[in-house]
Design a protein around this motif. Structure first.
Motif, short mmCIF file in Angstrom:
data_model
loop_
_atom_site.label_atom_id
_atom_site.label_comp_id
_atom_site.label_asym_id
_atom_site.label_seq_id
_atom_site.Cartn_x
_atom_site.Cartn_y
_atom_site.Cartn_z
N ILE A 28 0.84 -1.20 0.00
CA ILE A 28 0.00 0.00 0.00
C ILE A 28 0.87 1.26 0.00
CG2 ILE A 28 -1.62 1.34 1.41
CD1 ILE A 28 -2.85 -1.41 2.22
N SER A 29 1.94 1.25 0.79
CA SER A 29 2.85 2.39 0.86
C SER A 29 3.48 2.67 -0.51
CB SER A 29 3.92 2.13 1.91
OG SER A 29 4.85 3.16 1.95
N ASN A 30 3.93 1.62 -1.19
CA ASN A 30 4.53 1.78 -2.51
C ASN A 30 3.51 2.25 -3.54
OD1 ASN A 30 7.51 0.88 -2.84
ND2 ASN A 30 6.65 -0.51 -1.33
N LEU A 31 2.31 1.73 -3.47
CA LEU A 31 1.26 2.15 -4.39
C LEU A 31 0.91 3.63 -4.18
CD1 LEU A 31 -0.77 1.38 -6.59
CD2 LEU A 31 -2.34 0.74 -4.77
N LEU A 32 0.76 4.03 -2.93
CA LEU A 32 0.46 5.44 -2.64
C LEU A 32 1.60 6.36 -3.08
CD1 LEU A 32 -1.25 5.16 0.87
CD2 LEU A 32 -2.33 5.65 -1.34
N CYS A 33 2.83 5.93 -2.88
CA CYS A 33 3.98 6.73 -3.32
C CYS A 33 3.96 6.89 -4.84
CB CYS A 33 5.27 6.07 -2.85
SG CYS A 33 6.74 7.04 -3.24
N PHE A 34 3.72 5.80 -5.55
CA PHE A 34 3.65 5.86 -7.01
C PHE A 34 2.55 6.81 -7.45
CE2 PHE A 34 2.17 4.52 -11.15
CZ PHE A 34 3.35 4.35 -11.86
N LEU A 35 1.38 6.71 -6.82
CA LEU A 35 0.25 7.56 -7.18
C LEU A 35 0.54 9.03 -6.87
CD1 LEU A 35 -2.75 5.33 -6.06
CD2 LEU A 35 -1.98 5.80 -8.40
N LEU A 36 1.26 9.31 -5.80
CA LEU A 36 1.62 10.68 -5.47
C LEU A 36 2.57 11.25 -6.54
CD1 LEU A 36 1.16 12.83 -3.26
CD2 LEU A 36 3.27 12.02 -2.21
N PHE A 37 3.53 10.45 -6.97
CA PHE A 37 4.43 10.88 -8.05
C PHE A 37 3.64 11.10 -9.34
CE2 PHE A 37 7.78 9.83 -5.25
CZ PHE A 37 9.00 10.19 -5.81
N ALA A 38 2.69 10.21 -9.62
CA ALA A 38 1.87 10.35 -10.83
C ALA A 38 1.03 11.62 -10.77
CB ALA A 38 0.97 9.12 -11.01
#
Length: 101
Positions: free
Chosen positions: A10-20
């Motif tokens: 979840i942390s990695n997914l949220l980080c990716f989405l924040l960058f996106a």
């Protein structure tokens, strides 16, 4: 261990989405997400999500300072994993550890 892996995912997914989201704001000319916020999102074990966004979305890929800090955070996470590995193995199978002579 399943909870830990779920949290990391979840942390990695949220980080990716924040960058996106930051990439989208950059294309639209909107107010950007501060780099400090992106780095803080990378900190809790989300280096994989950050690097995926950098490489797949070509986001912040020309900023050497940003890459340097992201690389430093990645190395810190690898070092933490290295030192925590014996304890994580005990979490996976405590009965196997207890059964060893």
């Amino acid at each position: 261990m399943t909870v830990l892996l779920s949290c990391l995912l979840i942390s990695n997914l949220l980080c990716f989405l924040l960058f996106a989201l930051d990439k989208r704001k950059a294309r639209r000319g909107d107010r950007r997400i501060p780099e400090k916020t992106l780095h803080l999102a990378t900190l809790p074990g989300a280096a994989t999500g950050a690097w995926a966004a950098i490489l797949l979305l070509h986001h912040k890929n020309r900023k050497a300072a940003f890459w340097s800090i992201t690389l430093l955070l990645t190395l810190l996470q690898v070092a933490a994993l290295y030192f925590m590995w014996p304890y994580l193995q005990e979490l996976v199978s405590p009965e196997q550890v207890a059964a060893q002579p």
